[in-house]
Design a protein around this motif. Sequence first.
Motif, PDB file in Angstrom:
ATOM      1  N   HIS A 364      -4.129  -4.524  -9.905  1.00  0.00           N
ATOM      2  CA  HIS A 364      -4.811  -3.373 -10.499  1.00  0.00           C
ATOM      3  C   HIS A 364      -6.333  -3.452 -10.389  1.00  0.00           C
ATOM      4  O   HIS A 364      -7.014  -2.432 -10.395  1.00  0.00           O
ATOM      5  N   ASP A 365      -6.918  -4.646 -10.278  1.00  0.00           N
ATOM      6  CA  ASP A 365      -8.382  -4.786 -10.217  1.00  0.00           C
ATOM      7  C   ASP A 365      -8.884  -5.271  -8.865  1.00  0.00           C
ATOM      8  O   ASP A 365     -10.003  -5.799  -8.777  1.00  0.00           O
ATOM      9  N   ILE A 366      -8.097  -5.100  -7.783  1.00  0.00           N
ATOM     10  CA  ILE A 366      -8.576  -5.585  -6.479  1.00  0.00           C
ATOM     11  C   ILE A 366      -9.788  -4.809  -6.003  1.00  0.00           C
ATOM     12  O   ILE A 366     -10.540  -5.282  -5.146  1.00  0.00           O
ATOM     13  N   GLY A 367     -10.004  -3.608  -6.546  1.00  0.00           N
ATOM     14  CA  GLY A 367     -11.184  -2.847  -6.163  1.00  0.00           C
ATOM     15  C   GLY A 367     -12.484  -3.519  -6.572  1.00  0.00           C
ATOM     16  O   GLY A 367     -13.544  -3.243  -5.990  1.00  0.00           O
ATOM     17  N   GLU A 375     -19.506   2.631  -3.635  1.00  0.00           N
ATOM     18  CA  GLU A 375     -19.819   3.840  -4.381  1.00  0.00           C
ATOM     19  C   GLU A 375     -18.621   4.345  -5.184  1.00  0.00           C
ATOM     20  O   GLU A 375     -18.784   5.044  -6.178  1.00  0.00           O
ATOM     21  N   LEU A 376     -17.420   4.014  -4.752  1.00  0.00           N
ATOM     22  CA  LEU A 376     -16.218   4.475  -5.458  1.00  0.00           C
ATOM     23  C   LEU A 376     -15.968   3.651  -6.703  1.00  0.00           C
ATOM     24  O   LEU A 376     -16.307   2.463  -6.752  1.00  0.00           O
ATOM     25  N   PRO A 377     -15.341   4.235  -7.749  1.00  0.00           N
ATOM     26  CA  PRO A 377     -14.888   3.420  -8.890  1.00  0.00           C
ATOM     27  C   PRO A 377     -13.872   2.388  -8.418  1.00  0.00           C
ATOM     28  O   PRO A 377     -13.119   2.622  -7.469  1.00  0.00           O
ATOM     29  N   HIS A 378     -13.842   1.239  -9.102  1.00  0.00           N
ATOM     30  CA  HIS A 378     -12.991   0.151  -8.608  1.00  0.00           C
ATOM     31  C   HIS A 378     -11.514   0.529  -8.622  1.00  0.00           C
ATOM     32  O   HIS A 378     -10.739   0.051  -7.792  1.00  0.00           O
ATOM     33  N   ALA A 379     -11.086   1.383  -9.552  1.00  0.00           N
ATOM     34  CA  ALA A 379      -9.671   1.783  -9.588  1.00  0.00           C
ATOM     35  C   ALA A 379      -9.311   2.612  -8.353  1.00  0.00           C
ATOM     36  O   ALA A 379      -8.275   2.400  -7.721  1.00  0.00           O
ATOM     37  N   LEU A 381     -10.966   2.634  -5.490  1.00  0.00           N
ATOM     38  CA  LEU A 381     -11.090   1.779  -4.309  1.00  0.00           C
ATOM     39  C   LEU A 381      -9.870   0.869  -4.165  1.00  0.00           C
ATOM     40  O   LEU A 381      -9.359   0.655  -3.071  1.00  0.00           O
ATOM     41  N   GLY A 382      -9.391   0.334  -5.298  1.00  0.00           N
ATOM     42  CA  GLY A 382      -8.184  -0.494  -5.262  1.00  0.00           C
ATOM     43  C   GLY A 382      -6.967   0.285  -4.804  1.00  0.00           C
ATOM     44  O   GLY A 382      -6.138  -0.224  -4.035  1.00  0.00           O
ATOM     45  N   MET A 383      -6.843   1.537  -5.264  1.00  0.00           N
ATOM     46  CA  MET A 383      -5.717   2.372  -4.829  1.00  0.00           C
ATOM     47  C   MET A 383      -5.798   2.633  -3.325  1.00  0.00           C
ATOM     48  O   MET A 383      -4.785   2.601  -2.625  1.00  0.00           O
ATOM     49  N   ARG A 384      -7.029   2.877  -2.828  1.00  0.00           N
ATOM     50  CA  ARG A 384      -7.198   3.119  -1.397  1.00  0.00           C
ATOM     51  C   ARG A 384      -6.788   1.882  -0.587  1.00  0.00           C
ATOM     52  O   ARG A 384      -6.135   2.007   0.457  1.00  0.00           O
ATOM     53  N   MET A 385      -7.172   0.695  -1.074  1.00  0.00           N
ATOM     54  CA  MET A 385      -6.791  -0.521  -0.367  1.00  0.00           C
ATOM     55  C   MET A 385      -5.276  -0.720  -0.385  1.00  0.00           C
ATOM     56  O   MET A 385      -4.668  -1.121   0.610  1.00  0.00           O
ATOM     57  N   ALA A 386      -4.628  -0.447  -1.527  1.00  0.00           N
ATOM     58  CA  ALA A 386      -3.174  -0.595  -1.613  1.00  0.00           C
ATOM     59  C   ALA A 386      -2.469   0.378  -0.671  1.00  0.00           C
ATOM     60  O   ALA A 386      -1.480   0.020  -0.024  1.00  0.00           O
ATOM     61  N   GLU A 387      -2.965   1.618  -0.601  1.00  0.00           N
ATOM     62  CA  GLU A 387      -2.370   2.584   0.325  1.00  0.00           C
ATOM     63  C   GLU A 387      -2.584   2.147   1.776  1.00  0.00           C
ATOM     64  O   GLU A 387      -1.711   2.335   2.630  1.00  0.00           O
ATOM     65  N   LYS A 388      -3.754   1.585   2.053  1.00  0.00           N
ATOM     66  CA  LYS A 388      -4.056   1.138   3.412  1.00  0.00           C
ATOM     67  C   LYS A 388      -3.082   0.071   3.878  1.00  0.00           C
ATOM     68  O   LYS A 388      -2.679   0.047   5.047  1.00  0.00           O
ATOM     69  N   ILE A 399      -2.449   1.508  -9.876  1.00  0.00           N
ATOM     70  CA  ILE A 399      -3.790   0.940  -9.658  1.00  0.00           C
ATOM     71  C   ILE A 399      -4.856   2.004  -9.866  1.00  0.00           C
ATOM     72  O   ILE A 399      -5.860   1.776 -10.555  1.00  0.00           O
ATOM     73  N   GLY A 400      -4.645   3.187  -9.299  1.00  0.00           N
ATOM     74  CA  GLY A 400      -5.668   4.226  -9.395  1.00  0.00           C
ATOM     75  C   GLY A 400      -5.774   4.877 -10.750  1.00  0.00           C
ATOM     76  O   GLY A 400      -6.833   5.413 -11.102  1.00  0.00           O
ATOM     77  N   ALA A 401      -4.703   4.839 -11.544  1.00  0.00           N
ATOM     78  CA  ALA A 401      -4.678   5.558 -12.828  1.00  0.00           C
ATOM     79  C   ALA A 401      -4.891   4.655 -14.028  1.00  0.00           C
ATOM     80  O   ALA A 401      -4.814   5.134 -15.158  1.00  0.00           O
ATOM     81  N   HIS A 402      -5.167   3.347 -13.823  1.00  0.00           N
ATOM     82  CA  HIS A 402      -5.228   2.485 -15.009  1.00  0.00           C
ATOM     83  C   HIS A 402      -6.490   2.705 -15.837  1.00  0.00           C
ATOM     84  O   HIS A 402      -6.614   2.159 -16.937  1.00  0.00           O
ATOM     85  N   HIS A 403      -7.437   3.512 -15.330  1.00  0.00           N
ATOM     86  CA  HIS A 403      -8.575   3.970 -16.146  1.00  0.00           C
ATOM     87  C   HIS A 403      -8.570   5.490 -16.277  1.00  0.00           C
ATOM     88  O   HIS A 403      -9.603   6.092 -16.591  1.00  0.00           O
ATOM     89  N   GLU A 404      -7.402   6.108 -16.023  1.00  0.00           N
ATOM     90  CA  GLU A 404      -7.193   7.548 -16.183  1.00  0.00           C
ATOM     91  C   GLU A 404      -8.140   8.367 -15.309  1.00  0.00           C
ATOM     92  O   GLU A 404      -8.546   9.459 -15.683  1.00  0.00           O
ATOM     93  N   GLU A 405      -8.445   7.850 -14.126  1.00  0.00           N
ATOM     94  CA  GLU A 405      -9.293   8.600 -13.203  1.00  0.00           C
ATOM     95  C   GLU A 405      -8.465   9.537 -12.326  1.00  0.00           C
ATOM     96  O   GLU A 405      -9.016  10.445 -11.709  1.00  0.00           O
ATOM     97  N   ILE A 406      -7.161   9.307 -12.240  1.00  0.00           N
ATOM     98  CA  ILE A 406      -6.249  10.245 -11.594  1.00  0.00           C
ATOM     99  C   ILE A 406      -5.039  10.431 -12.515  1.00  0.00           C
ATOM    100  O   ILE A 406      -4.872   9.678 -13.489  1.00  0.00           O
ATOM    101  N   GLU A 407      -4.213  11.401 -12.186  1.00  0.00           N
ATOM    102  CA  GLU A 407      -3.035  11.682 -13.016  1.00  0.00           C
ATOM    103  C   GLU A 407      -1.966  10.612 -12.799  1.00  0.00           C
ATOM    104  O   GLU A 407      -1.757  10.144 -11.681  1.00  0.00           O
ATOM    105  N   MET A 408      -1.320  10.211 -13.880  1.00  0.00           N
ATOM    106  CA  MET A 408      -0.240   9.229 -13.794  1.00  0.00           C
ATOM    107  C   MET A 408       1.047   9.921 -13.363  1.00  0.00           C
ATOM    108  O   MET A 408       1.495  10.864 -14.002  1.00  0.00           O
TER     109      MET A 408
END
Length: 516
Positions: A364-367, A375-379, A381-388, A399-408
């Motif tokens: 969850h914190d690899i970002g 420049e991206l928030p770490h959540a 960026l971590g989601m982008r790396m996981a998708e990659k 990974i991307g939603a653990h700080h509620e920056e995207i919808e769960m």
Amino acid sequence: MEDINLTTIILIVAAFLLGALLGFIIVRPVVLKNKKSKILEEAEKEGENIKKEKIFQAKEKFLQLKSEHEQYINSKNNAIRETENKLKQRELQMNQQNSEMARREKEIDAIRNNLRLQADIVAKKSEEYEKLRQQEIIKIENIAGMSAEEAKKHLMEAMKAEARTDAQSYINDVMDEARLSASKEAKRIVINTIQRTAPEIAIENAVTVFNIDNDEIKGRIIGREGRNIRALEAATGVEIVVDDTPEAILLSAFDPVRREVARLALHQLVADGRIHPARIEEVVDKVKKQLEDEILETGKRTCIDLGVHGLNIELVKLVGRMKYRSSYGQNLLQHSREVANICATMASELGLNAKVAKRAGLLHDIGKVCEEDPELPHAMLGMRMAEKYKEKPDVCNAIGAHHEEIEMTSLISPLVMVADAISGARPGARREVIESYIKRLKDMEGIALSYPGVTKTYAIQAGRELRVIVGSDQVSDKDIETLSAEIAKRIQNEMTYPGQVKITVIRESRSVAFAK
């Protein structure tokens, strides 16, 4: 006399033998004929017996087959008779049903006729009733002073308001009850999880102490006119504090990887005894490669310990780098391991996939340790790396939603968010001061790196000095004065910091040749 007797005996014997031979020749055919006749008689008798026996067996077989055939024919006849009986019964039933249906059709026709008559009567009465109702409505409208449509609307609005009030009251009761039970269940799961996975509290700092055997080594580390210590600080980006502390040297830097590189390089230099600028650069490069291998090994060992398999090698490296990164003073690798265990425990309690939850908690914190797009928030960026690296959608969303920056969109996502909060919210687990201090130093280095020609930046002396290394082929000696002034002005306008910050721009030219 004796000769006569011998001759006589010989003649007698010869006559006897001749008689026996003639008798055998004469009697043998008779004997053979008798034997042959006896054998023929016995063979005829035996043939008769075999013939009688075969005839008897054939009769028995015929009788047996005849009996079996008669039984088969009887069984078939019985089956045919049963089938005929069933068909006759069914035919009787069909006839009865047909007669019953004919009777019912007559009754239905009679009922249909009665219904038509009644419908005609009802229609006439309805017309009369409608006329009377219209007359009564007109009378009521005249008395009430409003039309029927207005009265209907008024009644419907009143009924809607009453129904809305009742429904809202019911919804509130149900939601309160669900909230109460959900809160109790959630508290139970969280408390059990914390009790099962409560680790020791460890706070990271920004200083590493390098122990030495005696104070004479300090002079060798400093070098003539301080050239060794300057070369070491330039190569590692770490402030090396050599003071009166006995048998100790302080390594100060906000980046734990840099401090570890400096510590290992110092250890090898002191053990080897050869300390000079060229040797320092060689050892630092070697230690950086060794540290990369150690980071990969740390990531693999962490994945094996947690039972997380099939991670891409680049994600394993990012997991290993967490060992040298802190989040609000809390070691990021320990925090991620703790979040992974908490997620797995809660997922098991809720009947979800514990392995997927543990995987998402670990990543969850690899970002925070990724350097691709700061420049991206770490959540995100971590989601982008996981998708990659082809992680499952549930893991990427967690990974991307653990700080509620995207919808769960997954049930695992709230578990990761809660586990992250549990791990970071324990008393003593984090320090805001360390994190803000690290962020300030990173922002300071980022401002300097944004200028063209800058190759490296190091914030040292707890952020009181910023050393900027530029390429000699891109920035001239005249430009470095302007560059230092621009960086200082920008830091002054964009950042908040105690005291003052010294900006040192370093431009160095090197010429290398080989004698063969």
